[in-house]
Design a protein around this motif. Structure first.
Motif, mmCIF file in Angstrom:
data_model
loop_
_atom_site.group_PDB
_atom_site.id
_atom_site.type_symbol
_atom_site.label_atom_id
_atom_site.label_comp_id
_atom_site.label_asym_id
_atom_site.label_seq_id
_atom_site.Cartn_x
_atom_site.Cartn_y
_atom_site.Cartn_z
ATOM 1 N N ALA A 186 -2.238 -3.376 -89.014
ATOM 2 C CA ALA A 186 -0.997 -3.521 -89.788
ATOM 3 C C ALA A 186 0.188 -2.922 -89.032
ATOM 4 O O ALA A 186 0.025 -1.918 -88.349
ATOM 5 N N PRO A 187 1.352 -3.489 -89.119
ATOM 6 C CA PRO A 187 1.683 -4.653 -89.955
ATOM 7 C C PRO A 187 1.384 -6.002 -89.294
ATOM 8 O O PRO A 187 1.187 -6.983 -89.991
ATOM 9 N N LEU A 188 1.323 -6.052 -87.963
ATOM 10 C CA LEU A 188 1.143 -7.338 -87.287
ATOM 11 C C LEU A 188 0.138 -7.211 -86.170
ATOM 12 O O LEU A 188 0.169 -6.245 -85.416
ATOM 13 N N ARG A 189 -0.730 -8.210 -86.029
ATOM 14 C CA ARG A 189 -1.620 -8.250 -84.858
ATOM 15 C C ARG A 189 -1.663 -9.675 -84.349
ATOM 16 O O ARG A 189 -1.448 -10.628 -85.077
ATOM 17 N N LEU A 190 -1.955 -9.783 -83.077
ATOM 18 C CA LEU A 190 -1.971 -11.091 -82.437
ATOM 19 C C LEU A 190 -3.316 -11.774 -82.628
ATOM 20 O O LEU A 190 -4.357 -11.116 -82.671
ATOM 21 N N ARG A 191 -3.299 -13.082 -82.760
ATOM 22 C CA ARG A 191 -4.503 -13.909 -82.640
ATOM 23 C C ARG A 191 -4.235 -14.926 -81.527
ATOM 24 O O ARG A 191 -3.251 -15.672 -81.580
ATOM 25 N N ASN A 192 -5.087 -14.945 -80.515
ATOM 26 C CA ASN A 192 -5.042 -15.979 -79.479
ATOM 27 C C ASN A 192 -6.492 -16.387 -79.270
ATOM 28 O O ASN A 192 -7.247 -15.696 -78.600
ATOM 29 N N GLU A 193 -6.883 -17.484 -79.888
ATOM 30 C CA GLU A 193 -8.304 -17.819 -80.020
ATOM 31 C C GLU A 193 -8.987 -18.200 -78.718
ATOM 32 O O GLU A 193 -10.194 -18.413 -78.683
ATOM 33 N N LEU A 194 -8.206 -18.319 -77.650
ATOM 34 C CA LEU A 194 -8.815 -18.604 -76.351
ATOM 35 C C LEU A 194 -9.352 -17.360 -75.679
ATOM 36 O O LEU A 194 -10.115 -17.438 -74.721
ATOM 37 N N GLU A 195 -8.903 -16.206 -76.144
ATOM 38 C CA GLU A 195 -9.148 -14.984 -75.393
ATOM 39 C C GLU A 195 -10.065 -14.009 -76.125
ATOM 40 O O GLU A 195 -10.203 -14.060 -77.340
ATOM 41 N N LEU A 196 -10.641 -13.108 -75.344
ATOM 42 C CA LEU A 196 -11.471 -12.062 -75.914
ATOM 43 C C LEU A 196 -10.630 -11.091 -76.747
ATOM 44 O O LEU A 196 -9.407 -11.009 -76.583
ATOM 45 N N GLY A 197 -11.328 -10.324 -77.593
ATOM 46 C CA GLY A 197 -10.680 -9.472 -78.593
ATOM 47 C C GLY A 197 -9.670 -8.476 -78.069
ATOM 48 O O GLY A 197 -8.643 -8.233 -78.709
ATOM 49 N N PHE A 198 -9.925 -7.881 -76.910
ATOM 50 C CA PHE A 198 -9.034 -6.796 -76.481
ATOM 51 C C PHE A 198 -7.621 -7.293 -76.207
ATOM 52 O O PHE A 198 -6.683 -6.511 -76.177
ATOM 53 N N LYS A 199 -7.465 -8.611 -76.026
ATOM 54 C CA LYS A 199 -6.128 -9.140 -75.782
ATOM 55 C C LYS A 199 -5.342 -9.332 -77.084
ATOM 56 O O LYS A 199 -4.142 -9.568 -77.056
ATOM 57 N N HIS A 200 -6.043 -9.238 -78.222
ATOM 58 C CA HIS A 200 -5.378 -9.420 -79.516
ATOM 59 C C HIS A 200 -4.737 -8.095 -79.922
ATOM 60 O O HIS A 200 -5.304 -7.327 -80.708
ATOM 61 N N VAL A 201 -3.576 -7.836 -79.399
ATOM 62 C CA VAL A 201 -2.923 -6.543 -79.610
ATOM 63 C C VAL A 201 -2.690 -6.294 -81.104
ATOM 64 O O VAL A 201 -2.208 -7.177 -81.825
ATOM 65 N N LYS A 202 -3.068 -5.098 -81.559
ATOM 66 C CA LYS A 202 -2.853 -4.708 -82.960
ATOM 67 C C LYS A 202 -1.621 -3.818 -83.045
ATOM 68 O O LYS A 202 -1.155 -3.291 -82.052
ATOM 69 N N TRP A 203 -1.109 -3.643 -84.246
ATOM 70 C CA TRP A 203 0.045 -2.756 -84.506
ATOM 71 C C TRP A 203 1.215 -3.115 -83.579
ATOM 72 O O TRP A 203 1.750 -2.271 -82.840
ATOM 73 N N ILE A 204 1.583 -4.387 -83.570
ATOM 74 C CA ILE A 204 2.604 -4.863 -82.624
ATOM 75 C C ILE A 204 3.980 -4.278 -82.938
ATOM 76 O O ILE A 204 4.436 -4.321 -84.081
ATOM 77 N N GLU A 205 4.626 -3.730 -81.912
ATOM 78 C CA GLU A 205 5.974 -3.197 -82.073
ATOM 79 C C GLU A 205 7.009 -4.163 -81.497
ATOM 80 O O GLU A 205 8.099 -4.311 -82.037
#
Ligand code: MTE
Ligand code: MO
Length: 607
Positions: free
Chosen positions: A557-576
């Motif tokens: 929260a509040p925002l995290r990335l989803r990029n379904e081509l990539e592995l999980g660690f690239k889905h940055v959480k808590w985006i500023e």
């Protein structure tokens, strides 16, 4: 990393200066970029992956019914079974009917006509290369397993549903979402291995292990294809492919003969017996292709392309089958080596080294020479990896980076039904600790703003309300963590292509960098760079909902990335913030993201 050692690291100083003179030399240093940390180019084992103590793997245990059984029991059980088997086989051979059966099917038969051309030089060379490649593939493979030290068939990797594990259960009191800091993360779950076994052994070194695994996979694949082609163009295939069903009684017969300790005559120079040919056939034509296929099926880009994240053939099943293939190869190598030794070592070694059917000493010397190479490689691989991890990362990128790039062109289409949603979703990562974040969270993110700038026509600062007012998208997709677990969740949020349409990146922008509020495990801001073309994909989004609820703190929260081509660690959480750049070489340690900098991951992670 720690500031005390800052001065001693030339790299640290160099990067700090470069951050100020980013893409445009006139611009002031971006405060976000300055928060990024540089990283060591070598591993100091005592400081590695600081958050986690060096917990080691235990001997694997398997679940039988409700009990967990130590796999070491296999040793005494095998010895006992072998002894009983010998007694039974010897008794059987005293019966005339069995004797008659062995006379009729002595071992060789119509299934393999004699090959009289010997073992050609290409076959002998490939055979030894194969041994060296296997050494790296197997050790790095076991290291990868140790990063999520559990095997289960369940697509959601639910703790408690594993059938094999290298450590105890997930502590039940830590399978929680609240308080987020108490949750048991996938990184907490990783275990280390002895350095002679794992490559490179230390806990959570999967980034480095993968470079070894994939680089040697590729070499193994290429030599495997060469082997197939030469096999079928030279007639050598006849040694490995049984041509009639009489291979089955001959295999049973040879099995019985070996077990009774009255071995059949060794005719390996021209004709394999039934057992041999089946063992080789399975290794070359079943296990090897299966290793390749089940390896690929674990890649997010492939699974998301073909919808294989869920159902009977999901990533976890592929991971298990991949492991069974490993067991077959280990078993094969063991029996193969024992047989080479006890059925006429000197002659056998000449077959596969000098290619001659003699008992000359040359065979033994060539064998000893090659085994010396193998042993030296074995014992230097881990120390060298820990000393030169950046070299391993860069070489690996050179060798297999292009393949990952090719896969990134896949089209992740797979979305799943509601009932596929995983009951448990492993968390991972280091929570934000800054007062700025805590203040925002305490106020339900009402004051949150997302900064989007860099190489764009119209930089924007979007409030949470503005983001939620944009068209909302929902998707049920599978998350693939590099460590090995996966989980399916429903995500709701703003498609990235709408953000792109809003800010309009300049033509020279090639990467979208996502900056987190949170630090990474070793200090410095967590961030990651994504290929700008992925930002146009219909499934790439900034999620603020998970499974129909507002995204909680643990999951970003509040925002995290989803990029379904990539592995999980690239889905940055808590985006500023999001920044569009031409190159990421001036950010952090210049590798494209936090884990790329600190844990030597690759910045393309479609596999
Ligand atoms: N800011 C930040 N984002 C992060 C991480 C992190 O450590 N920090 N970990 C990543 C990893 S390794 C994974 S697998 C996913 C996990 O997301 P989840 O906790 O929602 O399962 O988040 C990714 N995003
Ligand atoms: Mo991950």
């Amino acid at each position: 990393m720690n500031t005390a050692s800052e001065g001693s690291r030339p790299n640290g100083r160099r990067k700090a200066v470069r951050a100020g003179s980013a893409a445009d030399p006139l611009s002031l240093p971006d405060p976000l970029e300055l928060d990024l940390s540089t990283a060591e180019d070598r591993i100091v084992v005592a400081e590695w992956s600081r958050r986690i103590p060096p917990i080691m793997a235990r001997i694997p245990v398997v679940r039988i019914g409700r009990r967990w059984v130590n796999t070491l029991w296999i040793l005494p059980i095998s010895v006992a079974l072998l002894i009983i088997g010998i007694a039974v086989a010897q008794q059987l051979r005293t019966y005339p009917a069995v004797q008659h059966f062995i006379d009729t099917y002595p071992g060789q038969g119509r299934f393999q006509p004699p090959v009289t051309t010997g073992f050609p030089v290409w076959l002998r060379i490939l055979h030894f290369l194969n041994l060296l490649f296997m050494l790296f593939i197997v050790r790095a493979g076991i290291q990868i397993l140790a990063d999520h030290p559990r095997l289960q068939f369940d697509a959601g990797s639910t703790p408690g549903r594993e059938w094999l594990r290298l450590r105890g259960p997930v502590p039940p009191d830590r399978m929680c979402q609240e308080p987020p800091g108490h949750a048991w993360t996938a990184k907490d779950d990783a275990v280390g291995l002895p350095r002679w076994l794992g490559l490179p052994g230390i806990r959570h070194s999967i980034g480095l292990a993968r470079w070894w695994h994939f680089s040697f996979d590729l070499l193994w694949l290429i030599t495997g294809l060469v082997f197939y082609v030469l096999l079928f163009t030279t007639g050598q295939w006849q040694r490995l492919v049984p041509r009639s069903w009489d291979v089955v009684p001959n295999a049973i017969s040879t099995g019985l003969q070996y077990l009774s300790l009255e071995f059949p005559a060794n005719q390996g120079w021209t004709q394999y017996n039934g057992m041999q040919i089946l063992a080789y056939f399975v290794a070359v034509f079943v296990a090897a292709p299966l290793a390749f296929i089940t390896g690929l099926l674990q890649a997010p880009a492939i699974a998301a392309r073909f919808g294989m994240g869920w159902g009977r053939i999901n990533r976890q099943v592929a991971r298990c089958v991949h492991f069974f293939v490993l067991l077959y190869f280990l078993f094969f190598i063991l029996i193969h080596t024992v047989m080479v030794y006890i059925t006429g070592l000197m002659v056998n070694l000449n077959h596969i080294t000098t290619g001659m059917n003699t008992a000359a000493w040359t065979g033994l010397w060539l064998y000893v020479l090659w085994m010396t190479v193998v042993v030296v490689a074995w014992f230097s691989a881990s120390p060298l990896t820990l000393r030169y991890p950046r070299v391993v990362q860069k070489t690996g990128r050179l060798v297999v980076g292009w393949a990952k790039w090719l896969l990134e062109w896949g089209d992740p289409r797979a979305t799943y039904p509601e009932r596929a949603i995983s009951p448990f979703f492993w968390p991972n990562g280091t929570l934000p600790t800054s007062q700025a974040y805590i203040d925002l969270r305490n106020n339900d993110f009402r004051d949150y703003t997302l900064r989007v700038d860099g190489l764009v026509e119209k930089p924007a600062t979007l409030s949470f309300d503005q983001l939620k007012a944009m068209p909302k998208q929902e998707q049920i997709t599978q998350h693939y963590c590099i460590q090995g677990w996966s989980g399916i969740a429903k995500w709701g949020g703003v498609p990235m292509r709408d953000i792109v349409a809003l800010v309009r990146p300049l033509p020279q922008a090639r990467w979208a960098v996502f900056y987190s509020f949170a630090p990474g495990g070793e200090g410095g801001r967590y961030y990651d760079a994504h290929d700008i073309t992925h930002m146009q994909h219909h499934l790439t989004m900034l999620a603020y909902e998970m499974n129909g609820e507002p995204l909680n703190e643990l999951h970003g929260a509040p925002l995290r990335l989803r990029n379904e081509l990539e592995l999980g660690f690239k889905h940055v959480k808590w985006i500023e913030a999001i920044e569009f750049v031409e190159s990421f070489s001036h950010l952090g340690a210049g590798q494209g993201g936090y884990n790329e900098d600190h844990e030597f991951y690759g910045y393309r992670q479609s596999i």
